[in-house]
Design an enzyme around this catalytic site. Structure first.
Site, short mmCIF file in Angstrom:
data_model
loop_
_atom_site.label_atom_id
_atom_site.label_comp_id
_atom_site.label_asym_id
_atom_site.label_seq_id
_atom_site.Cartn_x
_atom_site.Cartn_y
_atom_site.Cartn_z
N ASP A 1 36.16 45.03 47.99
CA ASP A 1 37.00 45.85 47.60
C ASP A 1 36.41 46.55 46.31
O ASP A 1 35.48 46.10 45.64
CB ASP A 1 37.98 44.98 46.83
CG ASP A 1 38.81 44.29 47.93
OD1 ASP A 1 38.99 44.56 48.99
OD2 ASP A 1 39.21 43.23 47.31
N1 URA Z 1 38.23 38.94 49.21
C1 URA Z 1 38.79 39.88 48.57
O1 URA Z 1 39.95 39.63 48.23
N2 URA Z 1 38.20 40.90 48.13
C2 URA Z 1 36.84 41.25 48.54
O2 URA Z 1 36.37 42.26 48.01
C3 URA Z 1 36.17 40.12 49.10
C4 URA Z 1 37.23 39.15 49.64
#
Ligand code: URA
Length: 244
Positions: A109
């Site tokens: 993310d």
């Molecule tokens: N899980 C999440 O919530 N975000 C990420 O970036 C990776 C795994």
């Protein structure tokens, strides 16, 4: 006349799947030829000129080993994991200037930091991302305040994160501070925002999320920097997904 080969043979030769399984990938709408989703397994491919992708990942026509690049990046917050962004936001590609042809393996993310592999090896990328290989991912989740012991058990049993499948994380360690808790977790799936949604489903506010390990690799870089993987690390990744 170019040497055309059937798409299922092309995919099988590059180790993506057997010919029969490749036909299944096509009927599931997961294979594109020159950007157009294939619906029938009969398509013919020019391995030199055509572009084939599976689940959005380009399958290279067969790069020579000396042209294969494998990087580890410590992604900072604020960068998105994509090749190009139509809204001119910063992408992880901005962090590897001058490295040609690589793409991120999977996604983190925008606000997640930590270990991201980047490569131009389409076969390895595809396998690392495929759920059947269940690559181990390690995360450090920093939560505002304290986490209840009963919630840790719930996280380990599985929490409904709204996509019809319970999300279970393995809790490795819990470090309590006066104002925050750091929970180290591992998981094998790559569901979108899975770690965030799991904690948020129980009412917790995530202050930071960092991936510290992936497929046996451990993050050892300053935020924003990258390095080439060693031969040993590349072999470890390949071995993990059955490439010899
Ligand atoms: N899980 C999440 O919530 N975000 C990420 O970036 C990776 C795994």
């Amino acid at each position: 006349m170019p040497d055309l080969i059937r798409i299922n043979k092309f995919l099988a030769q590059r180790g993506i799947a057997s010919r029969r399984k490749s036909d299944e990938l096509i009927s599931q709408g997961r294979v594109c030829l020159n950007g157009i989703k294939l619906s029938s397994p009969g398509a013919m491919v020019d391995p030199v000129k055509d572009t084939v992708s599976v689940d959005g990942v380009k399958i290279d026509a067969g790069l020579l080993p000396e042209h294969l690049t494998y990087l580890m990046l410590n992604k900072p917050a604020g960068y998105i994991t994509t090749l190009k962004d139509t809204h001119k936001r910063r992408t992880v590609m901005d962090l590897v200037p001058g490295v040609k042809g690589v793409f991120p393996v999977g996604r983190l993310d925008k606000d997640t930091t930590g270990l991201l592999i980047m490569t131009n090896d389409g076969r390895l990328c595809h396998r690392l991302m495929h759920p059947s290989f269940e690559m181990d991912r390690l995360y450090e989740v920093t939560i505002a305040g304290q986490v209840k012991a009963s919630d840790i058990s719930r996280i380990e049993r599985g929490v409904d994160i709204g996509d019809g499948k319970a999300s279970a994380l393995k809790v490795l360690d819990i470090i309590n501070d006066k104002f925050k808790t750091v929970v180290r977790v591992s998981l094998h799936e790559g569901r979108k925002r899975q770690v965030r949604k799991t904690f948020e489903a129980l009412g917790y506010k995530i202050k930071e999320l960092t991936r510290t390990g992936y497929a046996g690799l451990k993050l050892d870089l300053q935020t924003g920097s990258y390095r080439h993987l060693s031969e040993k690390e590349v072999s470890l990744l390949k071995k993990g997904v059955g490439i010899t």
